[in-house]
Motif scaffolding. Structure first.
Motif, PDB file in Angstrom:
ATOM      1  N   SER A  62       6.534 -31.758 -17.198  1.00 37.75           N
ATOM      2  CA  SER A  62       7.746 -31.482 -16.419  1.00 37.75           C
ATOM      3  C   SER A  62       7.365 -31.070 -15.004  1.00 37.75           C
ATOM      4  CB  SER A  62       8.565 -30.368 -17.081  1.00 37.75           C
ATOM      5  OG  SER A  62       9.555 -29.879 -16.198  1.00 37.75           O
ATOM      6  N   TYR A  63       7.868 -31.800 -14.021  1.00 38.38           N
ATOM      7  CA  TYR A  63       7.624 -31.458 -12.618  1.00 38.38           C
ATOM      8  C   TYR A  63       8.259 -30.112 -12.278  1.00 38.38           C
ATOM      9  CZ  TYR A  63       6.164 -36.328 -11.979  1.00 38.38           C
ATOM     10  OH  TYR A  63       5.521 -37.535 -12.056  1.00 38.38           O
ATOM     11  N   GLN A  64       9.422 -29.863 -12.817  1.00 34.70           N
ATOM     12  CA  GLN A  64      10.110 -28.601 -12.535  1.00 34.70           C
ATOM     13  C   GLN A  64       9.357 -27.407 -13.108  1.00 34.70           C
ATOM     14  OE1 GLN A  64      14.080 -29.215 -14.075  1.00 34.70           O
ATOM     15  NE2 GLN A  64      14.793 -30.156 -12.165  1.00 34.70           N
ATOM     16  N   ASP A  65       8.860 -27.560 -14.327  1.00 39.07           N
ATOM     17  CA  ASP A  65       8.144 -26.450 -14.966  1.00 39.07           C
ATOM     18  C   ASP A  65       6.860 -26.101 -14.226  1.00 39.07           C
ATOM     19  OD1 ASP A  65      10.101 -26.261 -16.859  1.00 39.07           O
ATOM     20  OD2 ASP A  65       8.951 -27.186 -18.482  1.00 39.07           O
ATOM     21  N   ILE A  66       6.106 -27.103 -13.799  1.00 39.42           N
ATOM     22  CA  ILE A  66       4.854 -26.806 -13.111  1.00 39.42           C
ATOM     23  C   ILE A  66       5.135 -26.227 -11.730  1.00 39.42           C
ATOM     24  CG2 ILE A  66       4.511 -29.095 -12.082  1.00 39.42           C
ATOM     25  CD1 ILE A  66       1.714 -27.010 -13.658  1.00 39.42           C
ATOM     26  N   ALA A  67       6.197 -26.700 -11.058  1.00 34.97           N
ATOM     27  CA  ALA A  67       6.562 -26.151  -9.753  1.00 34.97           C
ATOM     28  C   ALA A  67       7.001 -24.694  -9.897  1.00 34.97           C
ATOM     29  CB  ALA A  67       7.678 -26.980  -9.125  1.00 34.97           C
ATOM     30  N   PRO A  95      12.974 -19.788  -9.073  1.00 37.78           N
ATOM     31  CA  PRO A  95      14.042 -20.524  -9.763  1.00 37.78           C
ATOM     32  C   PRO A  95      14.522 -21.764  -9.005  1.00 37.78           C
ATOM     33  CG  PRO A  95      14.454 -18.170  -9.884  1.00 37.78           C
ATOM     34  CD  PRO A  95      13.335 -18.363  -8.897  1.00 37.78           C
ATOM     35  N   LEU A  96      14.269 -21.803  -7.696  1.00 37.70           N
ATOM     36  CA  LEU A  96      14.694 -22.966  -6.909  1.00 37.70           C
ATOM     37  C   LEU A  96      13.952 -24.238  -7.320  1.00 37.70           C
ATOM     38  CD1 LEU A  96      14.988 -21.415  -3.338  1.00 37.70           C
ATOM     39  CD2 LEU A  96      16.846 -22.068  -4.878  1.00 37.70           C
ATOM     40  N   ALA A  97      12.849 -24.062  -8.029  1.00 39.15           N
ATOM     41  CA  ALA A  97      12.117 -25.242  -8.500  1.00 39.15           C
ATOM     42  C   ALA A  97      13.014 -26.108  -9.371  1.00 39.15           C
ATOM     43  CB  ALA A  97      10.878 -24.813  -9.280  1.00 39.15           C
ATOM     44  N   TYR A  98      13.938 -25.479 -10.110  1.00 40.57           N
ATOM     45  CA  TYR A  98      14.812 -26.232 -11.007  1.00 40.57           C
ATOM     46  C   TYR A  98      16.006 -26.848 -10.285  1.00 40.57           C
ATOM     47  CZ  TYR A  98      12.023 -24.282 -14.745  1.00 40.57           C
ATOM     48  OH  TYR A  98      10.978 -23.975 -15.563  1.00 40.57           O
ATOM     49  N   GLU A 150      13.503 -36.359 -12.822  1.00 42.11           N
ATOM     50  CA  GLU A 150      14.034 -37.630 -13.307  1.00 42.11           C
ATOM     51  C   GLU A 150      12.969 -38.420 -14.046  1.00 42.11           C
ATOM     52  OE1 GLU A 150      16.102 -41.759 -11.621  1.00 42.11           O
ATOM     53  OE2 GLU A 150      15.554 -40.147 -10.227  1.00 42.11           O
ATOM     54  N   TYR A 151      11.725 -38.325 -13.571  1.00 43.29           N
ATOM     55  CA  TYR A 151      10.627 -39.054 -14.210  1.00 43.29           C
ATOM     56  C   TYR A 151       9.685 -38.106 -14.952  1.00 43.29           C
ATOM     57  CZ  TYR A 151      12.243 -43.233 -11.879  1.00 43.29           C
ATOM     58  OH  TYR A 151      13.004 -44.316 -11.480  1.00 43.29           O
ATOM     59  N   GLY A 152      10.204 -36.970 -15.338  1.00 47.33           N
ATOM     60  CA  GLY A 152       9.424 -36.065 -16.173  1.00 47.33           C
ATOM     61  C   GLY A 152       9.357 -36.621 -17.588  1.00 47.33           C
ATOM     62  N   PRO A 153       8.183 -36.776 -18.160  1.00 48.09           N
ATOM     63  CA  PRO A 153       8.057 -37.445 -19.462  1.00 48.09           C
ATOM     64  C   PRO A 153       8.369 -36.572 -20.670  1.00 48.09           C
ATOM     65  CG  PRO A 153       5.900 -36.811 -18.674  1.00 48.09           C
ATOM     66  CD  PRO A 153       6.876 -36.462 -17.562  1.00 48.09           C
ATOM     67  N   TYR A 154       8.736 -35.321 -20.456  1.00 52.82           N
ATOM     68  CA  TYR A 154       8.979 -34.421 -21.582  1.00 52.82           C
ATOM     69  C   TYR A 154      10.069 -34.957 -22.515  1.00 52.82           C
ATOM     70  CZ  TYR A 154      13.082 -32.935 -18.901  1.00 52.82           C
ATOM     71  OH  TYR A 154      14.262 -32.916 -18.196  1.00 52.82           O
ATOM     72  N   LYS A 155      10.931 -35.827 -21.983  1.00 50.16           N
ATOM     73  CA  LYS A 155      12.047 -36.344 -22.780  1.00 50.16           C
ATOM     74  C   LYS A 155      11.614 -37.359 -23.831  1.00 50.16           C
ATOM     75  CE  LYS A 155      14.713 -36.371 -18.435  1.00 50.16           C
ATOM     76  NZ  LYS A 155      13.557 -36.553 -17.523  1.00 50.16           N
TER      77      LYS A 155
END
Length: 280
Positions: A177-182, A197-200, A206-211
């Protein structure tokens, strides 16, 4: 200056590419000076962007017909520099019968364009298609992905229909997840912790593979150093827990930092990995 820091950070995050991508054009190390032969490979991303890579091999296998190639490895490198530095991570394997295809994402090395999530997804699909076609000449097809390379390759797996042809998928020091690492980086960045929290909000996932982690059915080996401060160990553990494949393995690199499993101080893992590949 202190008043400007939040504004600088917001610009930094909003641009997003500067946060995750650190490409260079510099030529760091020539494989030929290390007795590793390579051919330049020019190919196109799925949107037509010109990409560049190296097909690396050991010439002695051409001269000695008794020596048989063991497999093809497609190598997704990390977020900084370009293939001329990253090839050193796996280049030692060519003498053991593994040919390697390493490529640069758009904006890196000799590849055209500018790095972004959507573009790297297209580049990754194109590289997988190229390597898959080439892999028909080999007994084994292995995908090895480090750091950001793990993230983009995992997302690209959603868009290919030959996942079952991959004999082993290696995920080394990566995140989903790009958001989680940021968020993690900002949380541990001192003065910026209040803005984490602004990272989220500002970073796209959109292209985070966690899904789509539960869709992988191929054998997967995960590697992570327990002293990794770039992509903390917990991110690898989270991915491993979500994988539903029946064949998955976890290697902890003791005292390992980021993507250094095969560095000289951990030479025992080179022999371990070669032995592992023989048994797959």
């Amino acid at each position: 200056m202190k008043k400007l820091l939040p504004l600088i950070l917001l610009t930094f995050l909003y641009g997003c590419s500067s946060f995750f991508y650190f490409p260079t054009k510099y030529f760091y190390a020539d494989p030929k000076q290390h007795n590793v032969a390579y051919d330049d490979i020019d190919f196109k991303s799925t949107d037509g962007t010109d990409l560049h890579g190296w097909f690396m091999y050991d010439k002695s296998y051409e001269k000695d017909k008794k020596k048989k190639k063991k497999g093809l490895i497609l190598f997704f490198h990390g977020n900084a520099q370009n293939i001329t530095s990253h090839w050193l991570n796996l280049g030692w394997m060519v003498k053991d019968g593994y040919d390697i295809f390493i490529f640069d994402y758009r904006g890196y090395g000799l590849s055209k364009g500018q790095a972004n999530q959507q573009g790297l997804n297209k580049d990754s699909i194109a590289a997988l298609n190229w390597a898959h076609a080439k892999s028909k000449e080999y007994p084994k097809f292995i995908v090895y992905a480090q750091s950001l390379g793990g993230t983009v390759s995992m997302r690209a797996m959603k868009d290919i229909d030959f996942k079952s042809d991959i004999d082993l998928y290696v995920l080394d020091s990566t995140f989903s997840s790009y958001q989680d690492i940021a968020f993690d980086k900002l949380k541990n960045a001192g003065v910026f912790v209040a803005l984490s929290p602004l990272a989220y909000i500002l970073v796209s996932d959109e292209y985070g593979p966690y899904k789509n982690l539960d869709q992988f059915k191929m054998p997967i080996l995960m590697i992570h150093g327990n002293k990794d401060v770039v992509v903390p160990y917990k991110f690898g553990e989270e991915i491993y827990k979500k994988l539903k494949t029946e064949k998955k393995w976890w290697w902890t690199v003791e005292d390992g930092s980021h993507t250094d499993v095969f560095h000289p101080k951990h030479l025992q893992y080179r022999a371990k990995f070669l032995d592992f590949l023989e048994k797959i």
